[in-house]
Design a protein around this motif. Sequence first.
Motif, mmCIF file in Angstrom:
data_model
loop_
_atom_site.group_PDB
_atom_site.id
_atom_site.type_symbol
_atom_site.label_atom_id
_atom_site.label_comp_id
_atom_site.label_asym_id
_atom_site.label_seq_id
_atom_site.Cartn_x
_atom_site.Cartn_y
_atom_site.Cartn_z
ATOM 1 N N THR A 622 0.857 -1.193 0.000
ATOM 2 C CA THR A 622 0.000 0.000 0.000
ATOM 3 C C THR A 622 0.882 1.227 0.000
ATOM 4 O O THR A 622 1.841 1.314 0.778
ATOM 5 C CB THR A 622 -0.915 0.023 1.239
ATOM 6 N N ILE A 623 0.573 2.182 -0.901
ATOM 7 C CA ILE A 623 1.298 3.447 -0.953
ATOM 8 C C ILE A 623 0.307 4.560 -0.657
ATOM 9 O O ILE A 623 -0.743 4.657 -1.299
ATOM 10 C CB ILE A 623 1.950 3.669 -2.325
ATOM 11 N N LYS A 624 0.599 5.387 0.349
ATOM 12 C CA LYS A 624 -0.282 6.484 0.731
ATOM 13 C C LYS A 624 0.450 7.808 0.587
ATOM 14 O O LYS A 624 1.649 7.908 0.821
ATOM 15 C CB LYS A 624 -0.771 6.309 2.175
ATOM 16 N N LEU A 625 -0.320 8.834 0.187
ATOM 17 C CA LEU A 625 0.229 10.175 0.034
ATOM 18 C C LEU A 625 -0.179 11.045 1.213
ATOM 19 O O LEU A 625 -1.162 10.762 1.902
ATOM 20 C CB LEU A 625 -0.278 10.798 -1.268
ATOM 21 N N ALA A 626 0.594 12.090 1.433
ATOM 22 C CA ALA A 626 0.289 13.084 2.458
ATOM 23 C C ALA A 626 0.144 12.465 3.843
ATOM 24 O O ALA A 626 -0.804 12.726 4.568
ATOM 25 C CB ALA A 626 -0.976 13.863 2.091
ATOM 26 N N VAL A 627 1.053 11.601 4.201
ATOM 27 C CA VAL A 627 1.024 11.012 5.536
ATOM 28 C C VAL A 627 2.080 11.693 6.400
ATOM 29 O O VAL A 627 3.086 12.228 5.908
ATOM 30 C CB VAL A 627 1.287 9.496 5.493
ATOM 31 N N GLY A 628 1.841 11.669 7.728
ATOM 32 C CA GLY A 628 2.765 12.319 8.655
ATOM 33 C C GLY A 628 3.335 11.343 9.671
ATOM 34 O O GLY A 628 3.229 10.110 9.540
ATOM 35 N N SER A 629 3.897 11.905 10.718
ATOM 36 C CA SER A 629 4.568 11.101 11.740
ATOM 37 C C SER A 629 3.594 10.192 12.484
ATOM 38 O O SER A 629 3.951 9.079 12.877
ATOM 39 C CB SER A 629 5.293 12.016 12.736
ATOM 40 N N ASP A 630 2.341 10.659 12.701
ATOM 41 C CA ASP A 630 1.369 9.830 13.408
ATOM 42 C C ASP A 630 1.102 8.545 12.636
ATOM 43 O O ASP A 630 0.957 7.466 13.222
ATOM 44 C CB ASP A 630 0.059 10.605 13.614
ATOM 45 N N TRP A 631 1.015 8.675 11.306
ATOM 46 C CA TRP A 631 0.794 7.484 10.470
ATOM 47 C C TRP A 631 1.945 6.490 10.653
ATOM 48 O O TRP A 631 1.722 5.298 10.826
ATOM 49 C CB TRP A 631 0.686 7.897 9.007
ATOM 50 N N PHE A 632 3.190 6.995 10.628
ATOM 51 C CA PHE A 632 4.330 6.085 10.742
ATOM 52 C C PHE A 632 4.401 5.454 12.142
ATOM 53 O O PHE A 632 4.733 4.272 12.279
ATOM 54 C CB PHE A 632 5.628 6.829 10.437
ATOM 55 N N ASP A 633 4.055 6.220 13.181
ATOM 56 C CA ASP A 633 4.054 5.656 14.536
ATOM 57 C C ASP A 633 3.070 4.499 14.633
ATOM 58 O O ASP A 633 3.351 3.457 15.244
ATOM 59 C CB ASP A 633 3.692 6.732 15.560
ATOM 60 N N ASP A 634 1.893 4.666 14.001
ATOM 61 C CA ASP A 634 0.889 3.605 14.029
ATOM 62 C C ASP A 634 1.382 2.381 13.262
ATOM 63 O O ASP A 634 1.224 1.233 13.729
ATOM 64 C CB ASP A 634 -0.423 4.137 13.418
ATOM 65 N N LYS A 635 1.995 2.587 12.106
ATOM 66 C CA LYS A 635 2.486 1.466 11.312
ATOM 67 C C LYS A 635 3.701 0.790 11.977
ATOM 68 O O LYS A 635 3.899 -0.414 11.841
ATOM 69 C CB LYS A 635 2.849 1.933 9.900
ATOM 70 N N THR A 636 4.490 1.564 12.706
ATOM 71 C CA THR A 636 5.609 0.976 13.435
ATOM 72 C C THR A 636 5.104 -0.004 14.491
ATOM 73 O O THR A 636 5.651 -1.102 14.661
ATOM 74 C CB THR A 636 6.458 2.077 14.088
ATOM 75 N N SER A 637 4.048 0.380 15.199
ATOM 76 C CA SER A 637 3.450 -0.533 16.191
ATOM 77 C C SER A 637 2.931 -1.796 15.514
ATOM 78 O O SER A 637 3.057 -2.906 16.046
ATOM 79 C CB SER A 637 2.313 0.178 16.937
ATOM 80 N N TRP A 638 2.355 -1.630 14.319
ATOM 81 C CA TRP A 638 1.857 -2.794 13.566
ATOM 82 C C TRP A 638 3.012 -3.702 13.153
ATOM 83 O O TRP A 638 2.930 -4.924 13.263
ATOM 84 C CB TRP A 638 1.104 -2.290 12.332
ATOM 85 N N VAL A 639 4.124 -3.129 12.710
ATOM 86 C CA VAL A 639 5.290 -3.928 12.309
ATOM 87 C C VAL A 639 5.872 -4.660 13.519
ATOM 88 O O VAL A 639 6.151 -5.864 13.472
ATOM 89 C CB VAL A 639 6.358 -3.028 11.655
ATOM 90 N N GLU A 640 6.076 -3.937 14.630
ATOM 91 C CA GLU A 640 6.696 -4.537 15.805
ATOM 92 C C GLU A 640 5.798 -5.554 16.498
ATOM 93 O O GLU A 640 6.276 -6.370 17.280
ATOM 94 C CB GLU A 640 7.081 -3.434 16.793
ATOM 95 N N GLY A 641 4.504 -5.527 16.171
ATOM 96 C CA GLY A 641 3.584 -6.498 16.764
ATOM 97 C C GLY A 641 3.624 -7.858 16.103
ATOM 98 O O GLY A 641 2.947 -8.793 16.555
ATOM 99 N N LEU A 642 4.412 -8.025 15.067
ATOM 100 C CA LEU A 642 4.488 -9.303 14.366
ATOM 101 C C LEU A 642 5.048 -10.389 15.294
ATOM 102 O O LEU A 642 6.100 -10.220 15.907
ATOM 103 C CB LEU A 642 5.379 -9.170 13.128
ATOM 104 N N GLY A 643 4.311 -11.461 15.378
ATOM 105 C CA GLY A 643 4.764 -12.601 16.171
ATOM 106 C C GLY A 643 4.526 -12.463 17.656
ATOM 107 O O GLY A 643 4.951 -13.323 18.436
ATOM 108 N N ARG A 644 3.866 -11.401 18.097
ATOM 109 C CA ARG A 644 3.634 -11.200 19.533
ATOM 110 C C ARG A 644 2.192 -11.507 19.901
ATOM 111 O O ARG A 644 1.321 -11.516 19.069
ATOM 112 C CB ARG A 644 3.988 -9.770 19.939
#
Length: 644
Positions: A622-644
């Motif tokens: 998925t490619i999104k335009l006009a995203v900010g730091s809040d978007w990346f913080d949310d996706k970081t939590s999603w990435v780090e939640g893998l396998g937990r």
Amino acid sequence: MSTRDGSSSAIGGSQSTAIVRWLRRLLLVVVLLPLLWLVIVNTLLWTGAVSAIVSGQRERSSIKLEHGWAWCVWPTVVHVDDLHLTIDGPRFQLDLTVGSGVADIELHELFSRRFETTSIRGVGVTGSYSAKRPHGAEESSYEGFHRIEGMPPPVLEAEPRPVPEREDAWAFELHGLDAELTALQVNAIKATMQARVRGDLDVLVAYNFALPNLEIELEQGTIERMGETIAEELAGSVSAQIAPYNPEETQGRGALRHLSLDTTLGAKLTGLDVLSSFAKELPVELSGGAGVVSCDLTIRDGAVLPGSSASYETSELRAGRSVEDVSFAVKTALHVRAEVGEGDGERTPLRLEANARDIESRVGTSKEAWLSAEKLTASASFARADLVEGVGPLRSASADLPAFNVHDLGAINGITSGLWIRGGRLAGNAAAKTGERPKTISFDFAVDIDDLSLQSGENSLRTDGYLRSDGALVRGKKGTTLSLEPLRLKLRDLQLKTEKGESSPEWLEVERAEVKYAVDTSRLSVELRGQLAELRSLLAHLRPGEDIFQRLPKTGLGTKTLDFAMSLTKTPGSFELKVSRLSGGPIDAVAAIATAGGETRIAVHLKRIGIGIVSAGNGSRTIKLAVGSDWFDDKTSWVEGLGR
């Protein structure tokens, strides 16, 4: 009057005659009794009756006494040739021979199970002592122990024999001992010597053992094991005392609490090869090691007193070990010294110092050294030097390797799975020490890397550079952790070749890194900050499925030197990478990547142009335009939640 006078004279003469007869008889008895005693004693000696009285099966041990020609010319002084005494005790076997000797002994005490001498002198004395092997213990651990002829195998009985009543126990009191000792064997170690032994011994079998005093003057000696010579030119003096103790109640190292000792000894070691043959627990196999050893010890009640010292010096010691399919050998000149200093209270600190020089290490059958160093100095300090409680705890330790060179890293191939070291050289220095807390080891090192070449399958890497770091190894409640803070790395002319192609010469410089490795859980954490040049050619080596990053070089964004900051966490079965800064020229990006259970999640935020990219393990992107730091913080939590 005359008649009366004559009668009186007759009576007086009769009385005088009777007294004279009585005195003559008394004198005859005084003369004949010792002669009769000498006849009886010599008869007992000549007929073997004394041996028969002493020999036999006792409640706790079996005793056998044999001797050659023996005679007595004074009621208590016995001369004997070729005396041979063997004892099969509950925990040991003893074999004693005396070429010739003289003892002042009360023979009649033998009938009361008492052997006592006021003086005893011997020539050509040899002795052998063997501890018995417990049931179930490996025979190899007792290899070379002396087997006494005529005795059963030296193995502990399953059920120990009962302790005899005190009045039935044999007592041995040997006082005024003065003997010329020629050979002594204790377990597997045999010493052949010219020595003078003086002292006393008090033993009540199963109840008491004491050595009031023992003096040994050793002029010349040789030590061997199973026919192999360990040391020569053994000389010195020993003064020892063992305070009375009950051997049934106090056994093993506890008996050493009763030992006091003053000794000065020196010897020439012929080598340490024999040490590896019976010390199976050694981590390395030793050889060479011919040199000089000396000790000056003072021990009181099992504690080593201040001023005691020991040293060992050799011009060539070799140690070998195999790791996986690779065998290593190290050769060095070595000097080791141990010294006991003044302490607080009853504790006496022990300090060990080791100095190695002209160090060379070889791999396999190669005649060329793959590693060399001018010298290595190391030291360790312990709070206590005690024979019973042992050495410890550790107060401090340090090691310094001021200059070392690894001439060919490729020599150690075989210890890394799937990675082939094609070549490379290192040069540097290293030092380590413990602080006030011995559970923490701090260290620092600096290594220059020259022409390092690695290969894994079809992929290869070659580079020059350097590595610098301070670090610590900490053992705590949560386990043992290795920390490298900071770590500095710079790789010059970094050339990477994969199945996708070959990158142009590149370099990587890590300004600062923090590395932590939990030894118990195999958890690796790394934080890096630095610069990376020519990102475009490096990204070209990513797998086809990662085409998101392959498109980046085509944009022209990867041609500038980039500053980066990232953190990595690796545990068995999972991997997490977080790029908190990747900037330079038109690029300003952050990213998060996690892998676990065969699935991968990726989130990338191109901050300058506000583009967010997400890739899931099922292949969706998925490619999104006009995203900010809040978007990346949310996706970081999603990435780090893998396998937990």
